[in-house]
Write a protein that holds these residues in place. Structure first.
Motif, mmCIF file in Angstrom:
data_model
loop_
_atom_site.group_PDB
_atom_site.id
_atom_site.type_symbol
_atom_site.label_atom_id
_atom_site.label_comp_id
_atom_site.label_asym_id
_atom_site.label_seq_id
_atom_site.Cartn_x
_atom_site.Cartn_y
_atom_site.Cartn_z
ATOM 1 N N PRO A 60 9.066 -1.264 -14.146
ATOM 2 C CA PRO A 60 9.453 -2.411 -14.086
ATOM 3 C C PRO A 60 10.671 -2.825 -12.569
ATOM 4 O O PRO A 60 10.727 -3.389 -12.660
ATOM 5 N N PHE A 61 10.946 -1.413 -12.198
ATOM 6 C CA PHE A 61 11.967 -1.732 -10.547
ATOM 7 C C PHE A 61 11.132 -1.518 -9.594
ATOM 8 O O PHE A 61 11.549 -2.100 -8.629
ATOM 9 N N LEU A 62 9.772 -1.051 -9.796
ATOM 10 C CA LEU A 62 8.894 -1.188 -8.663
ATOM 11 C C LEU A 62 8.058 -2.313 -8.176
ATOM 12 O O LEU A 62 7.502 -3.154 -8.893
ATOM 13 N N ARG A 63 8.800 -3.003 -6.763
ATOM 14 C CA ARG A 63 8.265 -4.000 -6.991
ATOM 15 C C ARG A 63 7.192 -3.960 -5.593
ATOM 16 O O ARG A 63 6.620 -3.147 -4.385
ATOM 17 N N LEU A 64 5.533 -4.441 -6.570
ATOM 18 C CA LEU A 64 4.455 -4.537 -5.852
ATOM 19 C C LEU A 64 3.940 -5.322 -4.786
ATOM 20 O O LEU A 64 3.717 -6.960 -5.383
ATOM 21 N N LYS A 65 3.567 -5.267 -3.291
ATOM 22 C CA LYS A 65 3.366 -6.537 -2.891
ATOM 23 C C LYS A 65 1.789 -5.766 -2.303
ATOM 24 O O LYS A 65 1.775 -5.273 -0.745
ATOM 25 N N ALA A 66 1.032 -6.611 -1.945
ATOM 26 C CA ALA A 66 -0.369 -6.213 -2.755
ATOM 27 C C ALA A 66 -0.930 -4.978 -2.220
ATOM 28 O O ALA A 66 -1.489 -4.647 -1.414
ATOM 29 N N ARG A 67 -0.982 -4.829 -4.109
ATOM 30 C CA ARG A 67 -1.601 -3.583 -3.948
ATOM 31 C C ARG A 67 -2.911 -3.903 -5.159
ATOM 32 O O ARG A 67 -2.574 -4.253 -6.402
ATOM 33 N N GLY A 68 -3.921 -2.854 -5.095
ATOM 34 C CA GLY A 68 -4.807 -3.027 -6.225
ATOM 35 C C GLY A 68 -4.320 -2.776 -7.329
ATOM 36 O O GLY A 68 -5.183 -2.770 -8.163
ATOM 37 N N SER A 69 -3.570 -1.474 -7.648
ATOM 38 C CA SER A 69 -3.542 -1.012 -8.965
ATOM 39 C C SER A 69 -1.226 -1.093 -9.234
ATOM 40 O O SER A 69 -1.141 -1.606 -8.450
ATOM 41 N N ALA A 70 -1.967 -1.133 -10.266
ATOM 42 C CA ALA A 70 -0.206 -1.778 -10.803
ATOM 43 C C ALA A 70 -0.051 -0.240 -11.577
ATOM 44 O O ALA A 70 1.501 -0.375 -11.503
ATOM 45 N N THR A 71 -0.240 0.802 -11.194
ATOM 46 C CA THR A 71 0.210 1.971 -12.351
ATOM 47 C C THR A 71 0.156 3.410 -11.421
ATOM 48 O O THR A 71 -0.663 3.110 -10.954
ATOM 49 N N ASN A 72 1.171 4.505 -11.923
ATOM 50 C CA ASN A 72 0.737 5.200 -11.155
ATOM 51 C C ASN A 72 0.218 6.360 -12.044
ATOM 52 O O ASN A 72 1.013 7.976 -11.831
ATOM 53 N N CYS A 105 -6.863 4.933 1.076
ATOM 54 C CA CYS A 105 -6.669 4.171 1.740
ATOM 55 C C CYS A 105 -5.732 2.533 1.757
ATOM 56 O O CYS A 105 -5.439 2.344 0.221
ATOM 57 N N GLU A 106 -5.441 1.962 2.685
ATOM 58 C CA GLU A 106 -4.513 0.968 2.326
ATOM 59 C C GLU A 106 -5.683 -0.345 1.996
ATOM 60 O O GLU A 106 -4.276 -1.621 1.449
ATOM 61 N N HIS A 107 -6.240 -0.756 1.963
ATOM 62 C CA HIS A 107 -6.992 -0.887 1.648
ATOM 63 C C HIS A 107 -6.695 -1.683 0.237
ATOM 64 O O HIS A 107 -6.850 -3.288 -0.288
ATOM 65 N N GLY A 108 -6.657 -0.869 -0.545
ATOM 66 C CA GLY A 108 -6.336 -0.828 -1.959
ATOM 67 C C GLY A 108 -7.266 -1.834 -2.987
ATOM 68 O O GLY A 108 -7.097 -2.147 -4.102
ATOM 69 N N CYS A 109 -8.438 -1.887 -2.489
ATOM 70 C CA CYS A 109 -9.673 -2.247 -3.737
ATOM 71 C C CYS A 109 -9.724 -1.937 -4.662
ATOM 72 O O CYS A 109 -9.402 -0.379 -5.013
ATOM 73 N N SER A 110 -9.085 -2.214 -5.512
ATOM 74 C CA SER A 110 -8.717 -2.631 -7.019
ATOM 75 C C SER A 110 -9.827 -1.762 -7.721
ATOM 76 O O SER A 110 -9.897 -0.198 -9.438
ATOM 77 N N TYR A 111 -11.197 -1.637 -7.388
ATOM 78 C CA TYR A 111 -12.894 -1.348 -7.557
ATOM 79 C C TYR A 111 -13.583 -0.211 -7.008
ATOM 80 O O TYR A 111 -14.057 0.419 -7.157
ATOM 81 N N CYS A 112 -12.963 0.569 -5.987
ATOM 82 C CA CYS A 112 -12.802 1.904 -5.236
ATOM 83 C C CYS A 112 -12.960 3.358 -5.647
ATOM 84 O O CYS A 112 -12.045 3.337 -6.895
ATOM 85 N N PHE A 113 -14.533 3.346 -5.865
ATOM 86 C CA PHE A 113 -15.127 4.618 -6.415
ATOM 87 C C PHE A 113 -14.045 5.768 -5.765
ATOM 88 O O PHE A 113 -13.926 6.960 -6.386
ATOM 89 N N ALA A 114 -13.874 5.880 -4.762
ATOM 90 C CA ALA A 114 -12.933 6.954 -3.753
ATOM 91 C C ALA A 114 -12.248 7.332 -4.405
ATOM 92 O O ALA A 114 -11.107 8.287 -3.878
ATOM 93 N N ARG A 115 -10.998 6.636 -5.166
ATOM 94 C CA ARG A 115 -9.998 7.223 -6.140
ATOM 95 C C ARG A 115 -9.187 8.307 -6.276
ATOM 96 O O ARG A 115 -8.911 8.979 -6.573
ATOM 97 N N PRO A 116 -10.521 8.853 -7.314
ATOM 98 C CA PRO A 116 -9.929 9.430 -8.243
ATOM 99 C C PRO A 116 -10.896 11.303 -6.834
ATOM 100 O O PRO A 116 -9.439 12.199 -7.317
ATOM 101 N N THR A 117 -10.808 10.875 -5.715
ATOM 102 C CA THR A 117 -11.275 12.325 -4.770
ATOM 103 C C THR A 117 -8.996 12.291 -4.216
ATOM 104 O O THR A 117 -8.688 13.435 -4.200
#
Length: 360
Positions: free
Chosen positions: A8-20, A79-91
Motif C-alpha cells: 500500500p505504500f509503493l507508488r506504481l507509475k506506468a507498471r503492468g503488474s501491481a504485485t511482486n 523488460c521495462e515495457h511492462g506488458c501485463s500479458y508478457c509470456f517471458a515474465r516467468p524467465t
C-alpha cells in the motif's frame, strides 16, 4: 500460489503488474504487512534498477518445432515495457526474482554482447542462419537508449553480413535505420513490429511503457520507407479486448508499408496467468470473466496449453474463427505472403590474428 496483495505504500507509475510475488522456485513469498507502530509510512515511488551481466555466450539454441528460427539473442533480461500479458515474465524466476514487478523494474543489461557475439561467429564450427532478436524481451526497450547494446550487436551482424530477424514494439528502432537499411539492401534483415491494439488508452494500460499504437505505426512507415521489409504482428490477440480490432490493425499496418502479417493468441504460462487475471480485475472488471472464459474455450478449459502447435493458436471453433478472420483480411490486404528469408550466403567469418586478409 495466490498473488500477495500490493504494497500500500509503493507508488506504481506506468507498471503492468501491481504485485511482486515470488517465482515458482522460491520457498517463501514476500508480503507487505503493517508493523503495528502507529507511525505514518512514506509513499515510495518504484523506480527501474539496471544491473549488468557478463555472458559467456549470446547465441541461444532454439529447438521449438513451432518456431521458424533455430537461434536467438537477448541483449537484456527483463523488460521495462511492462506488458501485463508478457509470456517471458516467468524467465525472471530463474534469477530468483519475481515475474511480477521485478520483471519490469529489475533489469539486467549485457554490455559485452557484441564482443561475445563476434567471438561466437568466428568459430570454425559456426554455420550462419537468421538470428532472432526480440523474441523474449524487447531489444528496443527504454534502457537501450542509454546502453546501445542492440546497436552494437547490429553493427557486428552488418560487418559480418549475418542475417537477422528483429521483433519489437520500440520506436527506438528508427535510430538504427542507418545500419538496417544497408543490411536490407543486401537481403539480410526483416523486422516484425508488434501492434496489440489501436486504442491508445487500452494500449497504455496493457503495455504501460511501450510506445502508443500510432507511434509504432509511424516507426513501421519509416522502416518501410527506408526499404526495410516489415511485418505487422498482432501479438497477442486477446479475446474480447483486442480481438475485434484484427481487421483494423491489418489495414493500418498495410497503409504504413507492412508487407506481411502474423498473429499469436494470448499465452499465459506459469506465473503469467495469475498476473494477467489480476490485471483484468483491476483494469477491466466488467469484462474479466468474459475474457477468461473465451480464452479457456480455446485452451481446452485451462488458462494455458503449452503443447507444440496449440500454444500459439489455441484450438476449437473460436480459435478457428479467429484464424479464418485473420487469413481473409490478410489475403484481401496483400499481407498473406511471408517476407523473404534473409540471405545466409554472404556471411563473412570474423578474421583471427594471423589470418590472410582479402585483397578485395
Amino acid at each position: 500460489m495466490p498473488l500477495p496483495p500490493p504494497d500500500p505504500f509503493l507508488r506504481l507509475k506506468a507498471r503492468g503488474s501491481a504485485t511482486n510475488g515470488s517465482g515458482r522456485f522460491e520457498t517463501y513469498d514476500r508480503v507487505a504487512e503493517n508493523d503495528g507502530w502507529d507511525m505514518p509510512e512514506e509513499e515510495r515511488l518504484l523506480r527501474t534498477e539496471v544491473s549488468e551481466e557478463r555472458p559467456r555466450s549470446m547465441i541461444n539454441p532454439v529447438d521449438s518445432p513451432d518456431l521458424p528460427f533455430d537461434r536467438s539473442l537477448n541483449p537484456y533480461r527483463g523488460c521495462e515495457h511492462g506488458c501485463s500479458y508478457c509470456f517471458a515474465r516467468p524467465t525472471h524466476a530463474w534469477l530468483g526474482l519475481s515475474p511480477g514487478l521485478d520483471f519490469e523494474t529489475r533489469l539486467i543489461a549485457r554490455p559485452d554482447a557484441a564482443r561475445v557475439l563476434e567471438r561466437e561467429l568466428g568459430r570454425k564450427s559456426y554455420r550462419p542462419a537468421p538470428l532472432a532478436i526480440g523474441t523474449n524481451t524487447d531489444p528496443y526497450q527504454p534502457i537501450e537508449a542509454r546502453y546501445r547494446i542492440m546497436r552494437s550487436v547490429l553493427q557486428v551482424l552488418s560487418d559480418r553480413n549475418h542475417p537477422v530477424a528483429i521483433v519489437t514494439k520500440g520506436a527506438l528502432i528508427e535510430r538504427d535505420i542507418d545500419i538496417l537499411a544497408p543490411m536490407a539492401e543486401r537481403g539480410l534483415v526483416h523486422v516484425g513490429v508488434s501492434v496489440t491494439s489501436l486504442d491508445a488508452g487500452l494500449s497504455r494500460r496493457l503495455e504501460p511503457r511501450a510506445p502508443v499504437p500510432d507511434r509504432r505505426l509511424a516507426a513501421m512507415a519509416r522502416l518501410a520507407d527506408a526499404g526495410i521489409p516489415v511485418r505487422v504482428m498482432i501479438a497477442p490477440v486477446i479475446p474480447v479486448l483486442t480481438e475485434p480490432e484484427i481487421e483494423r490493425i491489418l489495414t493500418a499496418a498495410r497503409d504504413c508499408g507492412a508487407k506481411a502479417a502474423s498473429w499469436i493468441l494470448l499465452r499465459l504460462p506459469l506465473e503469467v496467468a495469475p498476473l494477467f487475471r489480476d490485471w483484468l480485475e483491476r483494469h477491466e472488471p466488467g469484462r474479466a470473466a468474459h475474457v477468461m472464459n473465451r480464452l479457456r474455450d480455446m485452451r481446452g478449459g485451462a488458462d494455458y496449453d503449452a503443447e507444440w502447435g496449440k500454444r500459439m493458436r489455441g484450438q476449437g471453433v473460436t480459435a478457428q474463427l479467429i484464424a479464418r478472420r485473420f487469413e481473409l483480411a490478410a489475403k484481401r490486404l496483400g499481407l498473406d505472403a511471408p517476407l523473404p528469408a534473409p540471405r545466409t550466403d554472404l556471411f563473412r567469418r570474423p578474421p583471427k590474428a594471423g589470418d590472410q586478409l582479402s585483397l578485395f
